[in-house]
Design an enzyme around this catalytic site. Structure first.
Site, PDB file in Angstrom:
ATOM      1  N   LYS A  84       0.822  -1.204   0.000  1.00 37.81           N
ATOM      2  CA  LYS A  84       0.000   0.000   0.000  1.00 37.81           C
ATOM      3  C   LYS A  84       0.861   1.262   0.000  1.00 37.81           C
ATOM      4  O   LYS A  84       0.600   2.211  -0.740  1.00 37.81           O
ATOM      5  CB  LYS A  84      -0.937  -0.008   1.213  1.00 37.81           C
ATOM      6  CG  LYS A  84      -1.933  -1.170   1.197  1.00 37.81           C
ATOM      7  CD  LYS A  84      -2.946  -1.073   2.309  1.00 37.81           C
ATOM      8  CE  LYS A  84      -2.346  -1.323   3.681  1.00 37.81           C
ATOM      9  NZ  LYS A  84      -1.846  -2.709   3.832  1.00 37.81           N
ATOM     10  N   THR A  85       1.908   1.288   0.829  1.00 36.89           N
ATOM     11  CA  THR A  85       2.793   2.448   0.873  1.00 36.89           C
ATOM     12  C   THR A  85       3.541   2.611  -0.443  1.00 36.89           C
ATOM     13  O   THR A  85       3.697   3.719  -0.957  1.00 36.89           O
ATOM     14  CB  THR A  85       3.787   2.314   2.037  1.00 36.89           C
ATOM     15  OG1 THR A  85       3.069   2.241   3.263  1.00 36.89           O
ATOM     16  CG2 THR A  85       4.731   3.505   2.083  1.00 36.89           C
ATOM     17  N   ASP A 129      -1.209   6.820   6.464  1.00 37.00           N
ATOM     18  CA  ASP A 129      -1.201   5.397   6.755  1.00 37.00           C
ATOM     19  C   ASP A 129      -2.068   5.115   7.979  1.00 37.00           C
ATOM     20  O   ASP A 129      -2.185   5.962   8.875  1.00 37.00           O
ATOM     21  CB  ASP A 129       0.238   4.941   7.009  1.00 37.00           C
ATOM     22  CG  ASP A 129       0.388   3.432   6.926  1.00 37.00           C
ATOM     23  OD1 ASP A 129      -0.560   2.770   6.449  1.00 37.00           O
ATOM     24  OD2 ASP A 129       1.435   2.916   7.345  1.00 37.00           O
ATOM     25  N   THR A 178      -5.603  -1.196   7.224  1.00 42.64           N
ATOM     26  CA  THR A 178      -5.656  -2.645   7.360  1.00 42.64           C
ATOM     27  C   THR A 178      -7.001  -3.101   7.908  1.00 42.64           C
ATOM     28  O   THR A 178      -7.244  -4.304   8.011  1.00 42.64           O
ATOM     29  CB  THR A 178      -4.539  -3.128   8.310  1.00 42.64           C
ATOM     30  OG1 THR A 178      -4.645  -2.434   9.565  1.00 42.64           O
ATOM     31  CG2 THR A 178      -3.166  -2.841   7.707  1.00 42.64           C
ATOM     32  N   ARG A 237       6.416  -8.232   1.946  1.00 38.34           N
ATOM     33  CA  ARG A 237       7.289  -7.707   3.011  1.00 38.34           C
ATOM     34  C   ARG A 237       8.018  -8.848   3.704  1.00 38.34           C
ATOM     35  O   ARG A 237       9.219  -8.772   3.973  1.00 38.34           O
ATOM     36  CB  ARG A 237       6.462  -6.917   4.030  1.00 38.34           C
ATOM     37  CG  ARG A 237       7.300  -6.433   5.227  1.00 38.34           C
ATOM     38  CD  ARG A 237       6.423  -5.807   6.287  1.00 38.34           C
ATOM     39  NE  ARG A 237       5.837  -4.567   5.822  1.00 38.34           N
ATOM     40  CZ  ARG A 237       4.848  -3.933   6.458  1.00 38.34           C
ATOM     41  NH1 ARG A 237       4.312  -4.473   7.534  1.00 38.34           N
ATOM     42  NH2 ARG A 237       4.380  -2.794   5.995  1.00 38.34           N
TER      43      ARG A 237
END
Length: 371
Positions: A84-85, A129, A178, A237
């Protein structure tokens, strides 16, 4: 993207290049910052996976650029670690705009948000975020900013308080969450496009790992990449993190080449099994099976048994265990499935959750001399 785009009003963001998301913190070591920066993709075409989201996002960007307009506000929703980032930074790069990054918990007061919004220039991207954790007063100020590009700053208190309207430059808000269900309806409805991120397939994770290995200079063999990819829980990640740890093992205890044997030995050292379960995951399943006979048992009792906070069990362990079919949430509590018993190398009881029903023997007609 402008290289001087700040993370917060006085903080400079690192370069954007990884299919996963990493926490942006000015206090991290320079070496880790450089690694994370080197792994983030710079363009939408370089982003691995999420094909549907990439297609939708490309249409949104090309349509806005073709009309010479500011793109709609965008929300990325999905589990952590899926990119997402990275997509937010790629969006700013594609627009040729600066990006300012903050987080929901950092926006406690309306003044915090007003200060950030007033520093935006036309065309900037504001990335928030964990937007669902933003304080309600700041969220209500954001409504007007998203729709009319202005905020009302209240000066003073009580009967003498006055509201001063403050115009802000047109901008694109990119939110990441999230927990999309925790967003309020008014905030969710103000996003023009919502992208739902999905977990990655092993083949996509292999592509992520091979790309990262090339950037990091890791001698990675195809079978080694496959072995790492199948233990990454569908998350880029985690894939990048495991690749770095396997690289350490290969350089220290082997010849630096990551083969399937080296990958297996390294991941065994780091307590990551063949399904991607770590020490805490196995502790939860083991306690559920051995101490509570497979359940059902409450989350609070289970957290005490394994010595972890209940929130850690619910937010870190359970999502993957449920998705892997090893744990079930029932109205009476958590239950270990037949797959969990099998993974632990234990014999599942006949009434185990998800076990195949035992066929009842067919009735036998009594013989002539049977009593």
């Amino acid at each position: 993207m402008h290289e001087d785009g700040p993370v917060e009003p006085e903080t400079e963001i690192p370069d954007a290049t990884d299919a996963s998301e990493e926490t942006l913190s000015p206090h991290r070591a320079n070496g880790e910052q450089e690694i994370d920066a080197s792994l983030r993709p710079r363009k939408l075409d370089d982003f691995v996976g999420q094909q549907r989201v990439r297609e939708q996002l490309r249409l949104v960007l090309q349509g806005a650029l073709g009309r010479g307009e500011q793109p709609d506000h965008i929300l990325f929703a999905g589990p952590p670690g899926l990119g997402k980032t990275s997509l937010a930074m790629i969006l700013a790069t594609e627009l040729g705009s600066a990006i300012r990054v903050t987080s929901g918990p950092a926006l406690e007061r309306p003044g915090d948000l007003a200060a950030m919004l007033s520093n935006l220039t036309a065309g900037d991207v504001l990335f928030i975020d964990e937007i669902h954790r933003m304080a309600r007063p700041a969220e209500e100020m954001l409504y007007l900013a998203m729709e009319d590009y202005r905020v009302d700053v209240v000066v003073g208190k009580g009967p003498g308080a006055t509201s001063i309207p403050l115009d802000i430059a047109p901008f694109t808000l990119v939110g990441a969450t999230t927990r999309s269900g925790s967003l309020t309806g008014p905030l969710r409805d103000r996003f023009g496009f919502t992208a739902h991120m999905e977990f990655y397939e092993p083949a996509e994770l292999e592509e992520v790992i091979n790309r990262s290995a090339g950037i990091l200079g890791v001698d990675l063999r195809p079978d080694g990449a496959t072995e790492i990819a199948r233990r990454c829980r569908g998350t880029p990640r985690i894939a990048n993190r495991l690749l770095r740890r396997v690289r350490d093992y290969a350089e220290v205890r082997s010849d630096g080449v990551v083969t399937v044997e080296v990958a297996r030995a390294a991941l065994e050292v780091y307590d990551v099994d063949e399904l991607g379960l770590d020490r805490l995951d196995r502790a939860v399943l083991g306690s559920l099976a051995r101490s509570f006979g497979g359940g059902p048992v409450g989350a609070s009792t289970l957290s005490v048994a394994v010595g972890e906070e209940q929130s850690t069990i619910e937010e870190v362990c359970e999502p993957y265990l449920v998705r892997a079919g090893m744990l079930a949430r029932t109205p009476r509590g958590r239950v270990a499935t037949a797959a969990a018993w099998q993974h632990l190398g234990m014999v599942a009881p006949a009434n185990a959750f998800g076990a195949a029903p035992v066929a009842e023997p067919e009735p036998v007609e009594p013989g002539l001399f049977d009593e």
